[in-house]
Design a protein around this motif. Structure first.
Motif, short mmCIF file in Angstrom:
data_model
loop_
_atom_site.label_atom_id
_atom_site.label_comp_id
_atom_site.label_asym_id
_atom_site.label_seq_id
_atom_site.Cartn_x
_atom_site.Cartn_y
_atom_site.Cartn_z
N VAL A 6 28.39 54.50 76.03
CA VAL A 6 27.80 53.70 74.87
C VAL A 6 26.66 53.55 75.45
O VAL A 6 26.00 53.22 76.35
CB VAL A 6 28.42 52.02 74.78
CG1 VAL A 6 27.72 51.15 73.93
CG2 VAL A 6 29.70 51.94 74.67
N ILE A 25 23.96 51.36 70.09
CA ILE A 25 24.16 50.33 69.64
C ILE A 25 23.04 49.87 68.92
O ILE A 25 23.51 48.94 67.56
CB ILE A 25 23.49 48.99 71.29
CG1 ILE A 25 25.55 49.18 71.98
CG2 ILE A 25 23.45 47.46 70.74
CD1 ILE A 25 25.03 48.83 73.02
N SER A 53 23.96 48.28 65.08
CA SER A 53 23.24 47.08 64.83
C SER A 53 21.99 47.22 63.17
O SER A 53 23.16 45.90 62.90
CB SER A 53 22.41 46.34 66.38
OG SER A 53 23.06 46.01 66.98
N ASN A 106 20.59 42.48 71.06
CA ASN A 106 21.50 43.58 70.19
C ASN A 106 20.31 44.80 70.61
O ASN A 106 20.57 45.81 70.36
CB ASN A 106 22.49 43.25 68.57
CG ASN A 106 23.13 42.73 68.44
OD1 ASN A 106 22.90 42.09 67.37
ND2 ASN A 106 24.17 42.01 69.39
N ALA A 162 26.18 44.98 71.70
CA ALA A 162 27.01 45.25 70.61
C ALA A 162 27.74 44.12 70.05
O ALA A 162 28.29 43.44 70.38
CB ALA A 162 28.23 46.55 71.15
N PHE A 212 31.69 46.97 66.95
CA PHE A 212 31.33 47.89 67.61
C PHE A 212 32.65 48.64 68.13
O PHE A 212 32.62 49.93 68.19
CB PHE A 212 30.46 47.55 68.50
CG PHE A 212 30.79 49.06 69.53
CD1 PHE A 212 28.60 49.99 68.38
CD2 PHE A 212 30.28 49.84 70.78
CE1 PHE A 212 28.59 51.17 69.36
CE2 PHE A 212 30.22 50.68 70.90
CZ PHE A 212 29.24 51.11 69.96
#
Lengths: 148, 139
Positions: free
Chosen positions: A20, A25, A29, A39, A55, A59
């Motif tokens: 990730v 992210i 977002s 976020n 996240a 997500f």
């Protein structure tokens, strides 16, 4: 072709780990109108007790996607992708996903039900971190329309 | 951060509301971010071919933004413990006018240190998600 009821209870091999990224992210977002600083801003996330940006709640679908692709590609499952409609979706968290997590997802077919000529396939993807600890369970019910 | 406590809440309270304007750009952005490149979310010709009125928003996009008023209310995206929806009606996104989706978040159930928030998500005054519920950890 109809859905093979014998796939109920089947567990697939874990998919390749998903790392990730912070920018992923942020990108996700922005796409879901998630504007909270936790976020986007690592400092805000750290101030709230997280290692990095957090996240949004949906997500995990990005991580789950590879497991659903496995299910749809399973030769004896009998799931015609062109007839699949997303019926419902659920995410159950032990903890939120944070940038830097390396996540591994494993899908199990929880049930296959018939309803008025359609099939309802419930797929449960367990998502764990690099230590093997549970992060989130993503559950999808796919409605596979029968022949018209 | 907002420190909402369960004794401050009453079942039925509206805790958050939101209005979201989706454009075709929003759908392309979500396709890229999520990896869901099903063409019914950006090509009218493909959508019409499979019997749809036109390009639809991804259900997962609607699920994604519908919880954001709750996140902003509670002040931390990490406090969402559980989130579920049923996709009951599609959201067509007009190429010129887009689509306006409204979210109302109400307290559905209260526990000692958590609560269930029930979401009403509407497009053209019709609900598009069923059983849209988020369980939220409180302070």
């Amino acid at each position: 072709m109809s859905v093979n009821p014998d796939i109920a209870g089947r567990t697939f091999a874990p998919v390749a780990p998903y790392l990730v990224g912070r920018e992923k992210i942020r990108e996700f977002s922005r796409a879901v109108f998630a504007t909270h600083p936790i976020n986007h801003d690592p400092e805000a996330a750290r101030a709230a007790g997280y290692a990095d940006v957090v996240a949004p709640p949906t997500f995990p679908v990005v991580v789950q996607e590879a497991t659903l692709a496995q299910l749809l590609a399973e030769p004896d499952a009998g799931i015609d992708f062109t007839r699949v409609v997303h019926g419902d979706q659920r995410f159950t968290f032990t903890r939120p996903i944070v940038a830097g997590d390396e996540l591994t997802a494993t899908l199990t077919v929880a049930s296959v039900k018939s309803l008025g000529g359609h099939s309802m396939v419930t797929a449960v993807s367990e998502i764990v971190d690099q230590a093997g600890a549970h992060v989130v369970t993503a559950t999808s019910t796919l409605v596979v329309r029968g022949d018209e | 951060m907002n420190a909402v406590r369960s004794d401050q809440l009453t079942v039925g309270d509206i805790v958050a509301e939101g209005e979201f304007t989706l454009s075709r750009d929003s759908l392309v952005r979500y396709a890229g971010a999520s990896g869901d490149f099903n063409p019914i979310h950006y090509r009218d010709d493909v959508a019409v071919d499979v019997g749809l009125p036109g390009v639809l928003a991804h259900g997962m996009l609607t699920m994604g933004f519908a919880v954001q008023p709750v996140v902003d209310w509670i002040g931390d995206p990490g406090r969402i413990a559980d989130y579920q929806v049923r996709f009951t009606r599609p959201v067509p996104v007009d190429a010129a006018d887009g689509a306006h989706v409204r979210v109302v978040a109400k307290v559905g159930q209260i526990e000692d240190s958590a609560c269930r928030i029930d979401l009403t998500v509407t497009f053209n005054d019709q609900t598009v998600l069923g059983k849209a519920q988020a369980r939220v950890f409180l302070a």
